[in-house]
Design a protein around this motif. Structure first.
Motif, short mmCIF file in Angstrom:
data_model
loop_
_atom_site.label_atom_id
_atom_site.label_comp_id
_atom_site.label_asym_id
_atom_site.label_seq_id
_atom_site.Cartn_x
_atom_site.Cartn_y
_atom_site.Cartn_z
N GLY A 1 35.64 7.05 4.57
CA GLY A 1 36.00 8.46 4.56
C GLY A 1 34.95 9.40 4.02
N HIS A 2 33.76 8.88 3.73
CA HIS A 2 32.69 9.72 3.19
C HIS A 2 31.41 9.50 4.00
N CYS A 3 30.56 10.51 3.99
CA CYS A 3 29.24 10.37 4.63
C CYS A 3 28.18 10.51 3.55
N ALA A 4 27.15 9.66 3.66
CA ALA A 4 26.09 9.67 2.65
C ALA A 4 25.34 11.00 2.62
N CYS A 5 25.43 11.79 3.70
CA CYS A 5 24.72 13.08 3.71
C CYS A 5 25.45 14.13 2.87
N ARG A 6 26.65 13.80 2.41
CA ARG A 6 27.45 14.73 1.59
C ARG A 6 27.71 16.05 2.31
N ASP A 7 27.91 15.95 3.63
CA ASP A 7 28.16 17.13 4.48
C ASP A 7 26.99 18.11 4.43
N TYR A 8 25.80 17.59 4.25
CA TYR A 8 24.63 18.45 4.05
C TYR A 8 23.56 17.99 5.03
N TRP A 9 23.60 18.59 6.25
CA TRP A 9 22.60 18.18 7.25
C TRP A 9 22.30 19.32 8.19
N ASN B 1 0.85 -1.18 0.00
CA ASN B 1 0.00 0.00 0.00
C ASN B 1 0.89 1.24 0.00
N TRP B 2 0.28 2.40 0.11
CA TRP B 2 1.10 3.62 0.00
C TRP B 2 2.07 3.75 1.18
N PHE B 3 1.74 3.13 2.33
CA PHE B 3 2.69 3.13 3.44
C PHE B 3 3.96 2.37 3.05
N SER B 4 3.80 1.27 2.35
CA SER B 4 4.96 0.47 1.93
C SER B 4 5.91 1.32 1.11
N TRP B 5 5.36 2.00 0.11
CA TRP B 5 6.18 2.85 -0.76
C TRP B 5 6.78 4.01 0.03
N ASN B 6 5.98 4.61 0.91
CA ASN B 6 6.50 5.73 1.70
C ASN B 6 7.68 5.32 2.56
N PHE B 7 7.56 4.17 3.22
CA PHE B 7 8.65 3.71 4.09
C PHE B 7 9.91 3.42 3.29
N MET B 8 9.74 2.90 2.06
CA MET B 8 10.92 2.60 1.25
C MET B 8 11.58 3.88 0.76
N VAL B 9 10.78 4.85 0.34
CA VAL B 9 11.33 6.15 -0.06
C VAL B 9 12.06 6.78 1.12
N GLU B 10 11.42 6.73 2.30
CA GLU B 10 12.02 7.32 3.50
C GLU B 10 13.30 6.60 3.91
N ALA B 11 13.33 5.27 3.74
CA ALA B 11 14.53 4.50 4.10
C ALA B 11 15.73 4.97 3.29
N TYR B 12 15.55 5.09 1.98
CA TYR B 12 16.64 5.58 1.14
C TYR B 12 16.99 7.03 1.48
N CYS B 13 15.97 7.82 1.69
CA CYS B 13 16.17 9.25 1.95
C CYS B 13 16.97 9.47 3.24
N SER B 14 16.56 8.81 4.33
CA SER B 14 17.20 9.04 5.62
C SER B 14 18.65 8.58 5.63
N SER B 15 18.99 7.59 4.79
CA SER B 15 20.37 7.10 4.73
C SER B 15 21.22 7.84 3.71
N GLY B 16 20.66 8.87 3.09
CA GLY B 16 21.43 9.70 2.17
C GLY B 16 21.42 9.23 0.73
N TYR B 17 20.62 8.20 0.42
CA TYR B 17 20.55 7.71 -0.96
C TYR B 17 19.43 8.47 -1.69
N SER B 18 19.69 9.72 -1.95
CA SER B 18 18.65 10.59 -2.50
C SER B 18 18.19 10.15 -3.88
N THR B 19 19.14 9.80 -4.74
CA THR B 19 18.78 9.38 -6.10
C THR B 19 17.89 8.15 -6.07
N GLU B 20 18.26 7.17 -5.22
CA GLU B 20 17.46 5.95 -5.11
C GLU B 20 16.06 6.26 -4.55
#
Length: 748
Positions: A740-748, A439-458
C-alpha cells in the motif's frame, strides 16, 4: 588449426597442450600462432588454460620450461582475466628465477593490472631494476582507473624524477588523469608540459583540453582552446575542435557543443568520424531530431556511411529522439554490429514503449553469441537494465560467475547497475559489497540504485561512505545525491551539496545539477523560488526549463507554467519531448485548447507524439505490451475480470477513483470505458496477477509519466495482492509499490 582447406577435428588449443606435454616448445609456439579466429573470439577457454597449467607443472619439474611460451600463457591469463592461474604462473617463474626478467615481468605486471590486483602488480613493479615508459604509464593509469589518484600522482612524480621530462610520457599520463577525472593530477601534468615548452603541439593541446573537460573544468579547457587560434581566426586542426566540442558535451553544454560544431564547419575544417559521432550524441542528449538529421546528412557527404562509430551514434540519436524506424534502418544496415550498438537499439525500443520489439532483440542478441567476454557482458547487462529483464540478467550473472569474470570491475559495475535499474537493490548491494576493487563508477551505480528505487536515506549513506573511503565524487554522483535529497524532501541538504560540489570537490555544476535543484525546490512547493533560481542562471538548458514546467504542473501554477513553457520551446524548438511536456502541463491544468494548440504546432514541425504504452515481462520468454483500453490480448477477458475483482477489493480498503487526476491524452479513451481500470499500466498489473504466480515482483515499464490516480490505485493493489509491483515510468522514476505504499512517497 587448419589442414589444407578443412579445419582439423583437433582444436588449436588441444594441439598446443599436446606439444607442451611432450616438451616441444617450438611446436607449442607454432600452434599458438595458428589458433583460429573463432577460438580467439571465444576467449580461448578456461578449461584449456587449466590443461596448459598441468603441462607447465610437468615441464617445469623436468626442467623443460622455456621463457618464450611463458609469454604467450601470461598474455592468455591477461586476456581471460584469470588471476588465480596468473598467480600460479608467476609462482613458477619465481621458482625458475626469471620472474623479474623483461619482457616477461612486464607482461606479469600487465596481467595483475588487467585483473584489478594493483598491489600485486606494484610489488613486482617495484622490484624491477629497469622500467620503460610504457610500464610506468600502465601502473599510473591503473591507479587512476581505480580511483587511487594520490598514489597515481605520487608515482607520476617519481617517474618524472627518474626518467626525466618527455613529451611522450606526459601525453600518455594525461590520458590516465583524464580517465580518473583527477583535476589535481591534470594541473600537475599541465604545469610540467608548460615548463617543457610542449604546449603548442596540437596533439598535446587537444589532450589537455580533453583532460580538463573530463575533469569538469571547462573554463580551463576553454582557456587552452582560445590560445590555439591560428592567424585566420581558426584553430590549427580538427583534433583541437574535437576536444573542445567533446568537452562541452561532457559538461552538459549541449547547445554550446552544437554551436561549436557548426562554427567549425563554417571555418572550413573538415569533421572526422569522432566529430560527427559527438555531434550526433549531443543531438541525442538534447532530443534534437531536426539538427540530428542535418548532421546525419553530413555522414553521407563525407563518405562515412560504413563507419561503425558514426553508425552507432546514429542509432543512438534516432533512438533517443524517437525515430525508431530510422534507428532500426541504420542498425540493420551495419555490417559489423558489436554488443554496444545492440544495447543502444534495445534501449531505444524500451524507452519509447516498444518493449516487445526490445525483448525480441534482446533474445536475438543472446542467441547471436554476443555474450562472449567481459565487454559484451557489460553491453548485454545494460540492455537488461533498460528492459527490466531481471531473469535474463541473472542468467548472464551465472555465466559471469562460472567464467570467473565477476571481479572484473567493469562487469561488477554493470551488474550493480542492472540490478539497480531492475529495482533489485538487495542483489545490487550484494554484488557491490563483494567487489574487491571499486572505482567511482561502482559507488555511483550503488548510490543511483538506492536513489532510483526511492531509498533516499540509504543513497546518501552510501555517498557518505564513499567520501570516507577517500573516493572522489564526480558530476554523476552529485546528480544522484541531489535527486535523493529531492525525494526525501531534504531541501537544505540538497542546496548545500550543490554549493559544496564545486567548493570542496572541484566539480563544476552542469545543466543536469541545475535541473535537479529546480526539481528539489519546485516539487517541494517552492515554485516561485525555483523560477527565481532559473532566471539567475546565465544560460539555462532545456532540461532546467523542463524541470520548472513539471513543478508548475504538479502545483497547478498556470502563470509561471506558461512562462516556463514558452522558454522551454524557445530553448529546444525541435525536440518532440519539449512539446509533449508543455502539452502535458496544459492537460493537467484542464487547458485543452492550449494543449491542442501545442500539439498542432508539434505536428506542423513534423514531430509526432508517442503512443502511451505499458509493458510487462512474464518470465524470461515473453514481453506483453498494452495501450490504454487495449483489447488485443488473447487473455483480455481474464485481465478485465481480475481488474474488476481487484477494484472491488481496493474499494473496500478506501480507494475512490478520481478522474480529475487523469492526464488529458488518456481522457478520450476513459470516456468510453466508464472506469479508470483500463489504463495500460493497470492492464499490465492484471496480466501479471494472472500469469506471474507466487511472490515474484511484477515489473512494468511505462513510457509516459503515469497519472496520479493510477499511482494511488496501484498502491492499493499492491496491498490487496500482497505483491511488490515495480514500475518505471516516463519520469525515469522507479516506483516500488509494497503493502500500500510507494517508495517515491508520492513525490515524482
Amino acid at each position: 588449426m587448419v589442414c589444407g582447406k578443412k579445419a582439423c577435428a583437433i582444436p588449436g588449443s588441444a594441439v598446443f597442450s599436446r606439444y607442451l606435454h611432450f616438451g616441444s616448445s617450438i611446436g607449442a609456439k607454432s600452434s599458438l600462432r595458428k589458433i583460429t579466429a573463432a577460438e580467439e573470439g571465444a576467449q580461448y577457454n578456461l578449461e584449456w588454460l587449466n590443461k596448459v597449467l598441468e603441462g607447465l607443472d610437468r615441464n617445469v619439474i623436468r626442467g623443460r620450461g622455456e621463457r618464450d611460451y611463458f609469454l604467450y600463457i601470461v598474455r592468455l591469463c591477461t586476456r581471460l582475466k584469470a588471476l588465480v592461474a596468473g598467480r600460479r604462473i608467476h609462482e613458477q617463474l619465481v621458482q625458475m628465477g626469471i620472474a623479474e626478467q623483461l619482457p616477461l615481468a612486464k607482461f606479469i605486471v600487465q596481467m595483475y593490472l588487467s585483473c584489478g590486483s594493483l598491489d600485486e602488480a606494484r610489488n613486482l613493479f617495484d622490484l624491477l631494476p629497469s622500467k620503460d615508459v610504457g610500464m610506468w604509464t600502465a601502473v599510473i593509469a591503473a591507479y587512476a582507473k581505480y580511483g587511487r589518484w594520490q598514489e597515481a600522482i605520487k608515482l607520476f612524480e617519481t617517474m618524472e624524477s627518474r626518467t626525466g621530462p618527455a613529451k611522450a610520457t606526459y601525453f600518455a599520463v594525461m590520458k590516465s588523469f583524464a580517465s580518473a577525472e583527477s583535476l589535481a593530477g591534470a594541473r600537475l601534468v599541465h604545469s610540467r608540459i608548460v615548463e617543457l615548452g610542449a604546449e603548442n603541439d596540437d596533439l598535446v593541446r587537444a589532450a589537455l583540453i580533453e583532460m580538463y573537460g573530463r575533469c569538469a573544468s571547462l573554463e580551463e579547457a576553454w582557456s587552452i582552446f582560445s590560445s590555439s587560434v591560428a592567424g585566420d581566426g581558426g584553430p590549427y586542426s580538427v583534433l583541437v575542435w574535437n576536444a573542445i566540442i567533446s568537452a562541452s558535451f561532457q559538461n552538459g553544454q549541449l547547445k554550446g557543443s552544437l554551436e561549436l560544431f557548426w562554427k567549425m564547419r563554417r571555418q572550413g575544417v573538415r569533421p572526422d568520424s569522432l566529430t560527427l559521432a559527438t555531434a550526433l550524441d549531443t543531438c541525442a542528449a538534447s532530443g534534437n531530431l531536426h539538427e540530428g538529421r542535418m548532421v546525419a546528412e553530413l555522414v553521407t557527404v563525407y563518405g562515412l556511411q560504413s563507419n561503425d562509430l558514426v553508425n552507432s551514434s546514429l542509432v543512438h540519436m534516432y533512438g533517443k529522439c524517437g525515430s525508431l524506424d530510422d534507428a532500426r534502418r541504420v542498425f540493420d544496415g551495419m555490417a559489423h554490429r558489436g554488443p554496444v550498438v545492440w544495447s543502444k537499439m534495445i534501449a531505444a525500443y524500451s524507452e519509447h514503449g516498444h518493449c516487445s520489439e526490445a525483448f525480441v532483440l534482446l533474445k536475438e542478441m543472446e542467441s547471436a553469441k554476443m555474450v562472449a567476454d567481459a565487454s559484451s557482458c557489460v553491453a548485454f547487462l545494460q540492455a537488461c537494465g533498460s528492459l527490466l529483464a531481471l531473469e535474463a540478467g541473472q542468467e548472464v550473472h551465472g555465466w559471469i560467475t562460472m567464467k570467473g569474470l565477476e571481479q572484473d570491475v567493469f562487469v561488477g559495475n554493470a551488474l550493480v547497475d542492472m540490478y539497480g535499474k531492475c529495482g533489485s537493490v538487495e542483489e545490487a548491494w550484494a554484488v557491490f559489497d563483494n567487489m574487491k576493487e571499486k572505482n567511482w563508477f561502482s559507488w555511483n551505480f550503488m548510490v543511483e540504485a538506492y536513489c532510483s528505487s526511492g531509498y533516499s536515506t540509504e543513497a546518501i549513506q552510501v555517498f557518505l561512505q564513499m567520501l570516507q573511503e577517500g573516493v572522489k565524487p564526480n558530476a554523476k554522483t552529485f546528480t544522484s545525491v541531489l535527486v535523493a535529497c529531492g525525494h526525501a524532501g531534504f531541501i537544505r541538504e540538497g542546496i548545500l551539496h550543490l554549493v559544496y560540489m564545486s567548493s570542496d570537490y572541484d566539480v563544476v555544476p552542469i545543466a543536469e545539477h541545475y535541473a535537479c535543484a529546480v526539481g528539489l525546490l519546485g516539487r517541494s512547493g517552492w515554485v516561485k523560488e525555483a523560477e527565481e533560481y532559473v532566471k539567475k542562471l546565465p544560460d539555462a538548458e532545456a532540461s532546467v526549463w523542463d524541470a520548472l514546467v513539471t513543478a508548475c504542473r504538479i502545483h497547478g501554477d498556470l502563470d509561471r507554467g506558461r512562462s516556463a513553457a514558452e522558454s522551454l520551446l524557445e530553448c529546444s524548438p525541435h525536440a518532440a519531448r519539449s512539446y509533449a511536456v508543455v502539452a502535458g502541463l496544459y492537460d493537467a491544468l484542464a487547458r485543452s485548447d492550449d494543449a491542442a494548440r501545442v500539439r498542432e504546432t508539434m505536428t506542423s514541425k513534423g514531430l509526432t507524439e508517442e503512443r502511451v504504452t505499458s509493458s510487462i515481462l512474464v518470465g524470461n520468454t515473453t514481453c506483453h505490451e498494452f495501450i490504454t483500453a487495449d483489447t488485443r490480448h488473447k487473455r483480455i477477458q481474464g485481465i478485465h475480470a481480475e481488474l474488476e475483482d481487484l477494484g472491488q477489493r481496493i474499494a473496500k480498503d478506501g480507494y475512490a477513483p478520481d478522474a480529475s487526476k487523469l492526464l488529458m491524452h488518456e481522457r478520450a479513451e476513459e470516456q468510453r470505458q466508464e472506469s479508470l481500470f483500463y489504463h495500460s499500466e493497470r492492464l499490465a498489473v492484471g496480466l501479471g496477477a494472472i500469469k506471474i504466480r507466487g511472490d515474484c515482483p511484477l515489473r512494468i515499464i511505462r513510457n509516459f509519466r503515469m497519472c496520479a490516480d493510477c499511482h494511488t490505485a496501484i498502491k492499493f493493489m499492491s496491498k490487496a495482492m500482497g505483491r511488490t509491483i515495480i514500475l518505471r515510468d516516463g519520469s525515469s522514476q522507479l516506483h516500488r509499490f509494497v503493502d500500500g505504499h510507494c517508495a517515491c512517497r508520492d513525490y515524482w
